[in-house]
Scaffold this active site. Structure first.
Site, PDB file in Angstrom:
ATOM      1  N   ALA A  37       0.840  -1.197   0.000  1.00 50.70           N
ATOM      2  CA  ALA A  37       0.000   0.000   0.000  1.00 50.70           C
ATOM      3  C   ALA A  37       0.873   1.245   0.000  1.00 50.70           C
ATOM      4  O   ALA A  37       1.770   1.382   0.821  1.00 50.70           O
ATOM      5  CB  ALA A  37      -0.897   0.006   1.231  1.00 50.70           C
ATOM      6  N   ASP A  38       0.619   2.139  -0.951  1.00 46.04           N
ATOM      7  CA  ASP A  38       1.333   3.410  -0.918  1.00 46.04           C
ATOM      8  C   ASP A  38       0.573   4.376  -0.014  1.00 46.04           C
ATOM      9  O   ASP A  38      -0.479   4.035   0.539  1.00 46.04           O
ATOM     10  CB  ASP A  38       1.545   3.966  -2.324  1.00 46.04           C
ATOM     11  CG  ASP A  38       0.246   4.296  -3.049  1.00 46.04           C
ATOM     12  OD1 ASP A  38      -0.790   4.525  -2.391  1.00 46.04           O
ATOM     13  OD2 ASP A  38       0.272   4.335  -4.291  1.00 46.04           O
ATOM     14  N   SER A  39       1.087   5.578   0.161  1.00 52.79           N
ATOM     15  CA  SER A  39       0.482   6.506   1.115  1.00 52.79           C
ATOM     16  C   SER A  39      -0.950   6.880   0.726  1.00 52.79           C
ATOM     17  O   SER A  39      -1.814   7.009   1.592  1.00 52.79           O
ATOM     18  CB  SER A  39       1.339   7.756   1.267  1.00 52.79           C
ATOM     19  OG  SER A  39       1.526   8.387   0.021  1.00 52.79           O
ATOM     20  N   ASP A  41      -3.127   4.976  -0.988  1.00 47.37           N
ATOM     21  CA  ASP A  41      -3.961   3.803  -0.670  1.00 47.37           C
ATOM     22  C   ASP A  41      -4.273   3.760   0.819  1.00 47.37           C
ATOM     23  O   ASP A  41      -5.405   3.489   1.224  1.00 47.37           O
ATOM     24  CB  ASP A  41      -3.243   2.496  -1.042  1.00 47.37           C
ATOM     25  CG  ASP A  41      -3.068   2.310  -2.529  1.00 47.37           C
ATOM     26  OD1 ASP A  41      -3.884   2.857  -3.298  1.00 47.37           O
ATOM     27  OD2 ASP A  41      -2.109   1.627  -2.917  1.00 47.37           O
TER      28      ASP A  41
END
Length: 80
Positions: A37-39, A41
Site C-alpha cells: 500500500a502506498d500513502s 492507498d
C-alpha cells in the site's frame, strides 16, 4: 460490536480496496509490506475506517496502524 465483527468489517474493507482474496486476510497482514500500500492507498483505507466505524483517526494514530490486528485494536479501543 465484538472484536470478531470489527475484524470481519476491516477484512472486507481491505479485500475490496486492495483487491485481496478475503480468505487470505489474517490479523498479522501488514498494509505496507504485504499489500504494498502506498500513502494514498493507506489514507483512503483510513478514511474508509473512519466512515465505517464512525471514528476519528488522527494522523499520529494512523501512522501506528501497520497490521489488521492493530486496526482492530484501535477500533475496539475507540468505539463511540
Amino acid at each position: 460490536m465484538s472484536k470478531e465483527e470489527v475484524f470481519n468489517k476491516i477484512a472486507d474493507l481491505v479485500a475490496d480496496q486492495f483487491d485481496v482474496d478475503r480468505a487470505k486476510i489474517t490479523g498479522n497482514l501488514n498494509f505496507k509490506r504485504d499489500l504494498d500500500a502506498d500513502s494514498i492507498d493507506f489514507v483512503e483505507f483510513v478514511l474508509d475506517l473512519e466512515d465505517t466505524f464512525n471514528a476519528e483517526i488522527s494522523d499520529e494514530d494512523a501512522e501506528k496502524l501497520n497490521t489488521i490486528d492493530e486496526a482492530v485494536d484501535f477500533v475496539m479501543n475507540n468505539q463511540k
